[in-house]
Design a protein around this motif. Structure first.
Motif, PDB file in Angstrom:
ATOM      1  N   ASN A 244       5.388  -1.945  -4.449  1.00  0.00           N
ATOM      2  CA  ASN A 244       4.280  -1.449  -5.273  1.00  0.00           C
ATOM      3  C   ASN A 244       2.934  -1.758  -4.643  1.00  0.00           C
ATOM      4  O   ASN A 244       1.994  -0.966  -4.758  1.00  0.00           O
ATOM      5  CB  ASN A 244       4.369  -2.026  -6.683  1.00  0.00           C
ATOM      6  N   ILE A 245       2.829  -2.885  -3.970  1.00  0.00           N
ATOM      7  CA  ILE A 245       1.589  -3.248  -3.275  1.00  0.00           C
ATOM      8  C   ILE A 245       1.326  -2.248  -2.153  1.00  0.00           C
ATOM      9  O   ILE A 245       0.187  -1.794  -1.963  1.00  0.00           O
ATOM     10  CB  ILE A 245       1.658  -4.701  -2.764  1.00  0.00           C
TER      11      ILE A 245
ATOM     12  N   SER B  67      -1.729  -6.453 -12.396  1.00  0.00           N
ATOM     13  CA  SER B  67      -0.821  -5.360 -12.720  1.00  0.00           C
ATOM     14  C   SER B  67       0.143  -4.886 -11.643  1.00  0.00           C
ATOM     15  O   SER B  67       0.944  -4.009 -11.906  1.00  0.00           O
ATOM     16  CB  SER B  67      -1.656  -4.154 -13.177  1.00  0.00           C
ATOM     17  N   THR B  68       0.106  -5.434 -10.431  1.00  0.00           N
ATOM     18  CA  THR B  68       0.977  -4.910  -9.386  1.00  0.00           C
ATOM     19  C   THR B  68       1.960  -5.987  -8.957  1.00  0.00           C
ATOM     20  O   THR B  68       1.556  -7.053  -8.496  1.00  0.00           O
ATOM     21  CB  THR B  68       0.148  -4.436  -8.168  1.00  0.00           C
TER      22      THR B  68
ATOM     23  N   GLY C 264       1.149  -4.331   3.331  1.00  0.00           N
ATOM     24  CA  GLY C 264       2.176  -4.782   2.394  1.00  0.00           C
ATOM     25  C   GLY C 264       3.035  -5.892   2.956  1.00  0.00           C
ATOM     26  O   GLY C 264       3.432  -6.812   2.238  1.00  0.00           O
TER      27      GLY C 264
ATOM     28  N   GLU D 286       2.436 -10.719  -6.213  1.00  0.00           N
ATOM     29  CA  GLU D 286       1.753 -10.026  -7.309  1.00  0.00           C
ATOM     30  C   GLU D 286       0.282  -9.911  -6.999  1.00  0.00           C
ATOM     31  O   GLU D 286      -0.330 -10.862  -6.514  1.00  0.00           O
ATOM     32  CB  GLU D 286       1.893 -10.797  -8.621  1.00  0.00           C
ATOM     33  N   ILE D 287      -0.256  -8.721  -7.240  1.00  0.00           N
ATOM     34  CA  ILE D 287      -1.702  -8.568  -7.300  1.00  0.00           C
ATOM     35  C   ILE D 287      -2.012  -8.586  -8.787  1.00  0.00           C
ATOM     36  O   ILE D 287      -1.664  -7.644  -9.512  1.00  0.00           O
ATOM     37  CB  ILE D 287      -2.184  -7.274  -6.626  1.00  0.00           C
TER      38      ILE D 287
ATOM     39  N   LYS E 191       2.193   0.850  -2.129  1.00  0.00           N
ATOM     40  CA  LYS E 191       1.724   2.069  -2.786  1.00  0.00           C
ATOM     41  C   LYS E 191       0.247   1.971  -3.162  1.00  0.00           C
ATOM     42  O   LYS E 191      -0.501   2.944  -3.007  1.00  0.00           O
ATOM     43  CB  LYS E 191       2.563   2.359  -4.034  1.00  0.00           C
ATOM     44  N   VAL E 192      -0.174   0.812  -3.660  1.00  0.00           N
ATOM     45  CA  VAL E 192      -1.588   0.618  -4.018  1.00  0.00           C
ATOM     46  C   VAL E 192      -2.464   0.777  -2.778  1.00  0.00           C
ATOM     47  O   VAL E 192      -3.477   1.478  -2.805  1.00  0.00           O
ATOM     48  CB  VAL E 192      -1.807  -0.761  -4.679  1.00  0.00           C
TER      49      VAL E 192
ATOM     50  N   ARG F 265       6.274  -6.165  -3.298  1.00  0.00           N
ATOM     51  CA  ARG F 265       5.728  -5.627  -2.052  1.00  0.00           C
ATOM     52  C   ARG F 265       5.695  -4.096  -2.032  1.00  0.00           C
ATOM     53  O   ARG F 265       4.719  -3.498  -1.589  1.00  0.00           O
ATOM     54  CB  ARG F 265       6.528  -6.151  -0.869  1.00  0.00           C
TER      55      ARG F 265
ATOM     56  N   SER G 167      -0.808   0.944   5.479  1.00  0.00           N
ATOM     57  CA  SER G 167      -0.437   0.321   4.198  1.00  0.00           C
ATOM     58  C   SER G 167       0.841  -0.504   4.322  1.00  0.00           C
ATOM     59  O   SER G 167       0.996  -1.509   3.613  1.00  0.00           O
ATOM     60  CB  SER G 167      -0.284   1.387   3.109  1.00  0.00           C
TER      61      SER G 167
END
Length: 143
Positions: free
Chosen positions: A68-69, A62-63, A50, A58-59, A71-72, A66, A46
């Motif tokens: 947070n990405i 909602s994300t 990232g 941004e994804i 984490k997704v 980097r 991951s």
């Protein structure tokens, strides 16, 4: 006046040829980046995934960012979604910013497809490397 218009058309045609040649090279680079993306997911990395994104990426919808990405992607990997295959259908832009339209799949480690759809990526050059600035996914409609 006709002479000037005629000359201008020749210059424009030459510029279009140069841009198409450059796009061919950029298409190959983006193709390699997509294979890297697929490999990082397959390897369950991951952080490497990232790092393919800009710091302020941004994804959509909602994300943001980097961290947070990462984490997704970590959540997807924990859910055994480590398979993917992406194909560019159209690419446009220049040597600093590209927009990629494509199709793809997401799959579990065992090969079971969990999602098919279309995506749109905005790639930006960052210190000589192409990174994803914006990412969005449009799942296929179920019948």
């Amino acid at each position: 006046m006709t002479l000037f218009i005629s000359c201008d058309q020749n210059v424009t045609e030459k510029n279009v040829e140069i841009k198409q040649t450059d796009m061919s090279t950029l298409e190959k680079v983006i193709e390699l980046r997509l294979r890297e993306y697929e490999n990082h997911l397959r390897n369950g990395d991951s952080i490497a995934l990232g790092n393919m994104y800009m710091e302020d990426a941004e994804i959509i919808p909602s994300t943001v960012g980097r961290e947070n990405i990462i984490k997704v992607f970590g959540g997807m990997i924990r859910d055994s979604i480590t398979g993917s295959r992406f194909k560019t259908t159209k690419l446009w832009g220049n040597d600093q910013l590209l927009v990629e339209d494509g199709t793809g799949i997401w799959a579990h480690t065992n090969g079971t497809v969990v999602g098919r759809g279309r995506y749109l990526l905005v790639w930006q050059k960052d210190n000589g490397n192409w990174k994803i600035l914006r990412d969005t996914w449009f799942p296929d409609k179920k019948n």
